[in-house]
Motif scaffolding. Sequence first.
Motif, short mmCIF file in Angstrom:
data_model
loop_
_atom_site.label_atom_id
_atom_site.label_comp_id
_atom_site.label_asym_id
_atom_site.label_seq_id
_atom_site.Cartn_x
_atom_site.Cartn_y
_atom_site.Cartn_z
N MET A 173 4.61 5.74 -5.19
CA MET A 173 4.88 5.75 -6.62
C MET A 173 3.71 6.34 -7.40
O MET A 173 3.90 6.98 -8.44
CB MET A 173 5.20 4.34 -7.12
N GLY A 174 2.51 6.13 -6.92
CA GLY A 174 1.34 6.70 -7.58
C GLY A 174 1.36 8.22 -7.53
O GLY A 174 1.10 8.89 -8.53
N ILE B 15 0.84 -1.20 0.00
CA ILE B 15 0.00 0.00 0.00
C ILE B 15 0.87 1.25 0.00
O ILE B 15 0.61 2.23 -0.72
CB ILE B 15 -0.95 0.00 1.22
N ALA B 16 1.94 1.23 0.81
CA ALA B 16 2.86 2.37 0.86
C ALA B 16 3.52 2.59 -0.50
O ALA B 16 3.68 3.74 -0.95
CB ALA B 16 3.92 2.14 1.94
N ALA B 17 3.89 1.49 -1.17
CA ALA B 17 4.51 1.61 -2.50
C ALA B 17 3.54 2.20 -3.50
O ALA B 17 3.90 3.04 -4.34
CB ALA B 17 4.99 0.24 -2.97
N ILE B 18 2.29 1.77 -3.44
CA ILE B 18 1.27 2.30 -4.35
C ILE B 18 1.08 3.80 -4.13
O ILE B 18 1.02 4.59 -5.10
CB ILE B 18 -0.07 1.56 -4.16
N ALA C 214 1.59 -1.08 -10.33
CA ALA C 214 0.90 -2.28 -10.80
C ALA C 214 1.42 -3.53 -10.08
O ALA C 214 0.63 -4.41 -9.69
CB ALA C 214 1.09 -2.43 -12.31
N MET C 215 2.73 -3.62 -9.89
CA MET C 215 3.30 -4.79 -9.23
C MET C 215 2.86 -4.86 -7.77
O MET C 215 2.57 -5.95 -7.24
CB MET C 215 4.82 -4.77 -9.34
N GLY D 156 3.32 13.91 -10.82
CA GLY D 156 4.25 14.96 -11.22
C GLY D 156 4.88 14.66 -12.57
O GLY D 156 5.09 15.56 -13.39
N VAL D 157 5.16 13.38 -12.80
CA VAL D 157 5.74 12.97 -14.09
C VAL D 157 4.75 13.22 -15.21
O VAL D 157 5.10 13.75 -16.28
CB VAL D 157 6.16 11.48 -14.06
N ILE D 158 3.49 12.85 -14.98
CA ILE D 158 2.45 13.06 -15.99
C ILE D 158 2.31 14.54 -16.31
O ILE D 158 2.22 14.93 -17.48
CB ILE D 158 1.10 12.49 -15.50
N ALA D 159 2.31 15.38 -15.26
CA ALA D 159 2.19 16.83 -15.47
C ALA D 159 3.36 17.36 -16.28
O ALA D 159 3.18 18.19 -17.19
CB ALA D 159 2.09 17.54 -14.13
#
Length: 198
Positions: free
Chosen positions: A145-146, A139-142, A188-189, A151-154
Amino acid sequence: KDVLAAAVASAGKYALGPVVTDRGTPVATVPPVTLDAAGWFSTYRPLLLIVGYIAVAAFAGTVTTGGIAWSAWMVNFMAGFFLVFSFFKFLDLAGFADAYSTYDLLAARWRPWGFIYPFLELALGLAYLFRVAPTATNIAAILLMGFSSLGVIAALRRRQQIRCACLGTVLKLPMSTITLVEDLGMVAMAAMAIVTHA
């Protein structure tokens, strides 16, 4: 300004742009260069090698007489990913914080986040490695990274020509969809690990 930008561009693979500093340290940018297949591979070869090494090392302990335990491989890969990527950030923590603040939504407003982020990656890597609280770790990873992917998408939507800070400042990689694939791939992983209880 346009004349100056054209003059700079004519000197080679350079681009005119603002240099953002907050401690007298310039934030690195990258010129807008169109890459063919060979150029793309040459640019991202270090990243591909690193991910490849992690993927191969993740097989340790996952091969059984019945085949490959893919859920265990996935957890090993995530452990290696977070440990290795945090390592590169620690090589130049201040430089990473500067570069990360050019596109991350939180780091752009609160610079200490750039210093905290590598420690969170390190903690996730160790948690995956030692199988500590798998559900909470995933959950923490989601979440981590989510949020980072936003920021990457922006940045990609604005077509910003900036450096990707995923491997710190040691390797000079341009921001691209590769960065987004990294972030969303880990999301996803982690989600798959929750579903399969890996």
